[in-house]
Scaffold this active site. Structure first.
Site, mmCIF file in Angstrom:
data_model
loop_
_atom_site.group_PDB
_atom_site.id
_atom_site.type_symbol
_atom_site.label_atom_id
_atom_site.label_comp_id
_atom_site.label_asym_id
_atom_site.label_seq_id
_atom_site.Cartn_x
_atom_site.Cartn_y
_atom_site.Cartn_z
ATOM 1 N N PHE A 88 0.822 -1.213 0.000
ATOM 2 C CA PHE A 88 0.000 0.000 0.000
ATOM 3 C C PHE A 88 0.858 1.266 0.000
ATOM 4 O O PHE A 88 0.778 2.102 -0.912
ATOM 5 C CB PHE A 88 -0.925 -0.045 1.219
ATOM 6 C CG PHE A 88 -1.705 1.214 1.486
ATOM 7 C CD1 PHE A 88 -2.400 1.852 0.468
ATOM 8 C CD2 PHE A 88 -1.755 1.741 2.767
ATOM 9 C CE1 PHE A 88 -3.133 3.011 0.723
ATOM 10 C CE2 PHE A 88 -2.492 2.889 3.033
ATOM 11 C CZ PHE A 88 -3.171 3.521 2.009
ATOM 12 N N PRO B 151 23.951 -9.855 2.945
ATOM 13 C CA PRO B 151 24.127 -8.436 2.601
ATOM 14 C C PRO B 151 24.989 -8.214 1.365
ATOM 15 O O PRO B 151 24.714 -7.325 0.559
ATOM 16 C CB PRO B 151 24.775 -7.851 3.853
ATOM 17 C CG PRO B 151 24.317 -8.730 4.965
ATOM 18 C CD PRO B 151 24.259 -10.104 4.373
ATOM 19 N N ASN C 237 10.519 -7.146 10.290
ATOM 20 C CA ASN C 237 10.734 -5.736 10.625
ATOM 21 C C ASN C 237 12.146 -5.415 11.087
ATOM 22 O O ASN C 237 12.557 -4.244 11.019
ATOM 23 C CB ASN C 237 9.755 -5.304 11.724
ATOM 24 C CG ASN C 237 8.327 -5.240 11.236
ATOM 25 O OD1 ASN C 237 8.076 -5.267 10.034
ATOM 26 N ND2 ASN C 237 7.381 -5.181 12.151
ATOM 27 N N TYR D 38 4.673 -5.196 17.129
ATOM 28 C CA TYR D 38 4.876 -4.340 15.969
ATOM 29 C C TYR D 38 5.684 -3.102 16.345
ATOM 30 O O TYR D 38 6.698 -2.773 15.715
ATOM 31 C CB TYR D 38 3.524 -3.926 15.377
ATOM 32 C CG TYR D 38 3.644 -2.928 14.260
ATOM 33 C CD1 TYR D 38 4.024 -3.334 12.989
ATOM 34 C CD2 TYR D 38 3.400 -1.574 14.479
ATOM 35 C CE1 TYR D 38 4.157 -2.418 11.960
ATOM 36 C CE2 TYR D 38 3.530 -0.653 13.458
ATOM 37 C CZ TYR D 38 3.900 -1.082 12.204
ATOM 38 O OH TYR D 38 4.039 -0.161 11.192
ATOM 39 N N LYS E 54 9.556 -2.284 15.128
ATOM 40 C CA LYS E 54 9.801 -1.092 14.309
ATOM 41 C C LYS E 54 10.798 -0.164 14.999
ATOM 42 O O LYS E 54 11.636 0.471 14.338
ATOM 43 C CB LYS E 54 8.486 -0.365 14.018
ATOM 44 C CG LYS E 54 7.523 -1.124 13.110
ATOM 45 C CD LYS E 54 8.084 -1.351 11.714
ATOM 46 C CE LYS E 54 8.025 -0.097 10.868
ATOM 47 N NZ LYS E 54 8.436 -0.376 9.469
#
Length: 341
Positions: free
Chosen positions: A51, A88, A123, A173, A177
């Site tokens: 989104f 990485p 996350n 969450y 974050k």
């Protein structure tokens, strides 16, 4: 960064999981959008099919960037990788091969229905990979991490929260974050990367996902029968006042972050400027639809949505001072365009 968390579901906000760890490549000429003329810059949007990622990619393309998107699921015209399972060095090689000047991380996982280990992988592990890849890339691209206002945790009702406020998140969450934000900022402070974090309020606007409160409500309103008695739509108690930012204003903020002078600002709030009663916005969307429905609020025993936050308002004065960024649209505009999208 997420869609409106007053009703978020448990989907990964970038691409659907595919289990693929190796990079897939798009057909020549298909992976990029936006300007590609001499001197143009290349941006890679991780989670570019989500989104917020879609709107960030569109804003960057409109700003003259050649835009690549990357996600975990095969998608025409996109690069593919599971960054949480990618070395990485492998990602750094991709950045150099595609001459990437800017990396925007719009991927991540919200809390609903996911265990904390899964949320941590999406996350935190992914962001650590991005930071290490950017640090060793010969291109040294800027990294713009889309964080979340939910990193702050509960705040006093009536107060706006600034970037230097203590962060005390209460959900998996918010905690993950915050770890991601600290990872980016630490690497930037050490001079290893050119990194910026945008702490984004609840995003709202065209294309809101079906797992969010307003995305789900949109689908139910469109499915409401035209005739007969009003259909009942049952929602959890709409008790909170939240800061909603139009997702297109988030895209504009990403463009400001992409083009700002190095080190001008490293952590900035991006919000809508108002704490709006969620109940009022639900009524507004119902009114826009004209659908014959009756909204019933009922506690289902799992608690009200909103991540345990009854109030949130982000202070965006720093973004205005550093970049001249202010929100151009209100949540009512966002709902209007969501309905007519």
């Amino acid at each position: 960064m997420t869609a409106d968390r007053s009703g978020s579901g448990g989907a990964v906000s970038g691409e659907a999981a595919s289990g693929e760890a190796a990079f897939g490549t798009a057909a020549p000429g298909e992976a990029a959008s936006g300007g590609a003329g001499p001197g143009s810059r290349t941006a890679l949007v991780v989670g570019g099919a989500g989104f917020v990622g879609r709107h960030a990619a569109a804003a960057l393309a409109g700003g003259g960037f050649r835009v690549l998107t990357l996600g975990r699921a095969p998608r025409p015209g996109a690069l593919r990788a599971d960054l949480a399972a990618t070395a990485p060095g492998e990602l750094a090689a991709l950045l150099d091969r595609h001459r990437v000047d800017l990396v925007v991380n719009a991927a991540g996982a919200v809390w609903g229905g996911l265990d904390e280990e899964t949320v941590h992988r999406a996350n935190v592990t992914l962001v650590r990979t991005l930071v290490e890849a950017v640090a060793v890339s010969a291109r040294a691209p800027r990294l713009v991490q889309l964080g979340s206002g939910y990193e702050y945790g509960p705040t006093p009702e009536g107060a706006s929260v600034t970037e230097d406020a203590p962060a005390r998140p209460t959900t998996p969450y918010g905690r993950t974050k915050l770890l991601a934000t600290r990872t980016v900022l630490a690497a930037a402070e050490e001079g290893r990367i050119d990194g910026v974090v945008l702490r984004v309020a609840s995003a709202l606007g065209p294309g809101a996902p079906a797992g969010s409160l307003f995305g789900a409500l949109l689908e139910r309103l469109r499915a409401a029968p035209a005739g007969g008695p009003p259909a009942e739509i049952v929602l959890r108690p709409l008790v909170s006042r939240q800061d909603f930012v139009d997702v297109r204003d988030v895209g504009a903020a990403v463009c400001r972050a992409a083009t700002a002078a190095p080190g001008a600002a490293r952590l900035l709030n991006i919000g809508g400027g108002r704490a709006v009663p969620v109940r009022d916005l639900v009524r507004h969307l119902v009114g826009l639809s004209g659908a014959p429905v009756r909204i019933t609020e009922r506690d289902d025993g799992t608690g009200a949505r909103g991540g345990g936050l009854d109030w949130q308002l982000l202070d965006t004065a720093a973004a205005r001072a550093a970049w001249g960024w202010t929100p151009a649209r209100g949540p009512e505009n966002a709902l209007h365009d969501l309905w007519h999208h």
